[in-house]
Write a protein that holds these residues in place. Structure first.
Motif, PDB file in Angstrom:
ATOM      1  N   VAL A  99       0.919  -1.253   0.056  1.00  0.00           N
ATOM      2  CA  VAL A  99      -0.035  -0.130  -0.080  1.00  0.00           C
ATOM      3  C   VAL A  99       0.721   1.176   0.149  1.00  0.00           C
ATOM      4  N   VAL A 100       0.742   2.192  -0.996  1.00  0.00           N
ATOM      5  CA  VAL A 100       1.275   3.509  -1.057  1.00  0.00           C
ATOM      6  C   VAL A 100       0.283   4.453  -0.192  1.00  0.00           C
ATOM      7  N   LEU A 130       0.462  11.259   0.531  1.00  0.00           N
ATOM      8  CA  LEU A 130      -0.020  12.682   1.389  1.00  0.00           C
ATOM      9  C   LEU A 130       1.037  13.542   1.370  1.00  0.00           C
ATOM     10  N   LYS A 131       2.174  13.299   1.770  1.00  0.00           N
ATOM     11  CA  LYS A 131       3.138  14.437   1.396  1.00  0.00           C
ATOM     12  C   LYS A 131       3.092  15.439   0.355  1.00  0.00           C
ATOM     13  N   VAL A 173      -5.803   9.196  -1.649  1.00  0.00           N
ATOM     14  CA  VAL A 173      -6.411   7.794  -1.215  1.00  0.00           C
ATOM     15  C   VAL A 173      -5.161   6.627  -1.202  1.00  0.00           C
ATOM     16  N   PRO A 174      -5.355   5.944  -0.389  1.00  0.00           N
ATOM     17  CA  PRO A 174      -4.370   4.844  -0.243  1.00  0.00           C
ATOM     18  C   PRO A 174      -4.361   3.920  -1.643  1.00  0.00           C
ATOM     19  N   ARG A 175      -3.145   3.551  -2.293  1.00  0.00           N
ATOM     20  CA  ARG A 175      -3.317   2.666  -3.478  1.00  0.00           C
ATOM     21  C   ARG A 175      -2.376   1.470  -3.300  1.00  0.00           C
ATOM     22  N   ILE A 176      -3.054   0.393  -3.827  1.00  0.00           N
ATOM     23  CA  ILE A 176      -2.515  -0.913  -3.731  1.00  0.00           C
ATOM     24  C   ILE A 176      -1.512  -1.182  -5.135  1.00  0.00           C
ATOM     25  N   VAL A 177      -0.259  -1.347  -5.109  1.00  0.00           N
ATOM     26  CA  VAL A 177       0.519  -1.463  -6.096  1.00  0.00           C
ATOM     27  C   VAL A 177       1.374  -2.763  -5.869  1.00  0.00           C
TER      28      VAL A 177
END
Length: 137
Positions: free
Chosen positions: A41-42, A47-48, A80-84
């Protein structure tokens, strides 16, 4: 005071921690599945970027739950968080790239992070409660 950028950031961070927990669990559950590619998860880097922008100035935009809502600035969070995929993992003979030690380390870090976030969120609401009750106990 009830809705602030800080509370929005905490909310999104908790969402990211929960998603990371599920992603790690999925990776571990598929440790013996041939050709399975682990995920991560990224969120923190996104956010930064959202908070600082390219110019170094804060650029938080309003979080809208529907594209038809009227946009307004500085009252929400769009990240939003992403799955990579995990591109750095070593692939085993069966094509699986899950590293149990790495996953358990990430699990422990995520648990500590989640606990800290819940404490910060509880502190935020405790301050609100103190203000509502008049501050004197």
């Amino acid at each position: 005071m009830l809705v602030s950028n800080h509370l929005g950031i905490l909310e999104r961070s908790l969402d990211a921690a929960m998603l990371r927990q599920r992603t790690i669990a999925n990776n571990v559950a598929n440790i013996d599945t041939p050709q399975f590619k682990s995920k991560q998860v990224v969120f923190e880097d996104l956010l930064k970027q959202e908070m600082n922008g390219a110019s170094g100035q804060q650029k938080l935009q309003a979080y809208r739950t529907n594209a038809r809502h009227i946009p307004f600035a500085d009252s929400g969070l769009n990240v939003v968080p992403r799955i990579v995929s995990n591109p750095e993992n070593f692939v085993q003979n069966n094509g699986n790239d899950v590293d149990l030690e790495f996953e358990m380390s990430e699990y422990a870090k995520n648990q500590i992070w989640y606990n800290g976030l819940t404490q910060l969120t509880a502190g935020h609401f405790q301050k609100l409660r103190s203000v509502i009750e008049g501050g004197g106990r």
